[in-house]
Design an enzyme around this catalytic site. Structure first.
Site, mmCIF file in Angstrom:
data_model
loop_
_atom_site.group_PDB
_atom_site.id
_atom_site.type_symbol
_atom_site.label_atom_id
_atom_site.label_comp_id
_atom_site.label_asym_id
_atom_site.label_seq_id
_atom_site.Cartn_x
_atom_site.Cartn_y
_atom_site.Cartn_z
ATOM 1 C CG ASP A 30 -45.112 -37.579 63.475
ATOM 2 O OD1 ASP A 30 -44.568 -36.958 62.507
ATOM 3 O OD2 ASP A 30 -45.959 -36.575 64.193
ATOM 4 C CB ILE A 31 -45.543 -35.095 68.508
ATOM 5 C CG1 ILE A 31 -46.058 -34.501 69.742
ATOM 6 C CG2 ILE A 31 -46.227 -33.841 67.325
ATOM 7 C CD1 ILE A 31 -45.507 -33.135 70.390
ATOM 8 C CG ASN A 87 -44.328 -34.930 53.406
ATOM 9 O OD1 ASN A 87 -44.459 -35.594 52.363
ATOM 10 N ND2 ASN A 87 -44.653 -34.894 54.540
ATOM 11 N N GLY A 93 -46.746 -30.520 51.938
ATOM 12 C CA GLY A 93 -47.194 -30.455 53.462
ATOM 13 C C GLY A 93 -45.927 -30.518 54.157
ATOM 14 C CD GLN A 94 -39.605 -29.389 54.012
ATOM 15 O OE1 GLN A 94 -39.854 -29.183 52.986
ATOM 16 N NE2 GLN A 94 -38.695 -29.794 54.842
ATOM 17 C CG HIS A 100 -38.684 -34.979 58.628
ATOM 18 N ND1 HIS A 100 -38.379 -33.419 58.492
ATOM 19 C CD2 HIS A 100 -40.171 -35.060 58.481
ATOM 20 C CE1 HIS A 100 -39.563 -33.014 58.270
ATOM 21 N NE2 HIS A 100 -40.643 -33.799 58.218
HETATM 22 P P1 5GP Z 1 -43.478 -32.580 57.630
HETATM 23 O O1 5GP Z 1 -44.775 -32.033 57.604
HETATM 24 O O2 5GP Z 1 -42.547 -31.344 57.720
HETATM 25 O O3 5GP Z 1 -43.343 -33.686 56.616
HETATM 26 O O4 5GP Z 1 -43.469 -33.285 59.059
HETATM 27 C C1 5GP Z 1 -43.106 -32.781 60.272
HETATM 28 C C2 5GP Z 1 -43.697 -33.855 61.142
HETATM 29 O O5 5GP Z 1 -43.187 -33.592 62.602
HETATM 30 C C3 5GP Z 1 -45.349 -33.902 61.389
HETATM 31 O O6 5GP Z 1 -45.760 -35.389 61.076
HETATM 32 C C4 5GP Z 1 -45.481 -33.400 62.767
HETATM 33 O O7 5GP Z 1 -46.524 -34.274 63.439
HETATM 34 C C5 5GP Z 1 -44.064 -33.680 63.433
HETATM 35 N N1 5GP Z 1 -43.767 -32.855 64.668
HETATM 36 C C6 5GP Z 1 -43.832 -31.548 64.695
HETATM 37 N N2 5GP Z 1 -43.385 -31.090 65.951
HETATM 38 C C7 5GP Z 1 -42.832 -32.212 66.691
HETATM 39 C C8 5GP Z 1 -42.374 -32.257 67.721
HETATM 40 O O8 5GP Z 1 -41.996 -31.294 68.529
HETATM 41 N N3 5GP Z 1 -42.073 -33.566 68.185
HETATM 42 C C9 5GP Z 1 -42.450 -34.567 67.355
HETATM 43 N N4 5GP Z 1 -42.058 -35.685 68.113
HETATM 44 N N5 5GP Z 1 -42.739 -34.583 66.407
HETATM 45 C C10 5GP Z 1 -43.104 -33.380 65.936
#
Ligand code: 5GP
Ligand code: ZN
Length: 114
Positions: A30-31, A87, A93-94, A100
């Site tokens: 994760d970034i 999520n 918080g998605q 994923h």
């Molecule tokens: P969500 O909030 O949808 O459950 O999770 C999305 C996740 O993707 C977040 O934890 C966010 O930091 C990660 N993320 C978003 N954009 C990128 C990206 O371009 N590269 C990587 N490695 N992670 C990302």
């Protein structure tokens, strides 16, 4: 799917720190990590949310969990514990609408989550 960041990462059009990949899914760091270990396990198939998981996807979802468990073992966090979280929609918080699993570990965590 065009314009989907995780489809682009899976196609290797956008770089990521890839931990593991096979024909069904890709796992990368994760970034914006929320724990010492924070890896995203992403199916190659574009599915927007958990609500769009179909009958034909059942084996794929099981595969994501198996991949998460194996990576947890490889990272040495399996014995102490880890979370595999998906999520769904705004209240959870998605932010990326390509399903994923978050693999989180390497620290103790609270329950219920915030
Ligand atoms: P969500 O909030 O949808 O459950 O999770 C999305 C996740 O993707 C977040 O934890 C966010 O930091 C990660 N993320 C978003 N954009 C990128 C990206 O371009 N590269 C990587 N490695 N992670 C990302
Ligand atoms: Zn996608």
């Amino acid at each position: 799917m065009t314009g989907c960041i995780f489809c682009e990462i899976a196609a290797r059009n956008i770089p990521a720190r890839i931990v593991y990949e096979d024909d069904l899914a890709i796992a990368f760091e994760d970034i914006n990590p929320q724990a010492l270990v924070h890896i995203l396990i992403v199916p190659r198939k574009h599915i927007a949310t958990a609500l769009e998981i179909g009958d034909a996807d059942q084996a794929l979802i099981g595969h994501l969990f198996q991949m998460g468990a194996k990576i947890a073992q490889n990272k040495g966090i399996a014995e102490k514990g880890f979370r595999l979280v998906m999520n769904t929609n705004a209240d959870a918080g998605q932010t990326v609408f390509h399903i994923h699993l978050h693999l989180l570990g390497g620290r103790s965590m609270h329950w219920p989550p915030g």
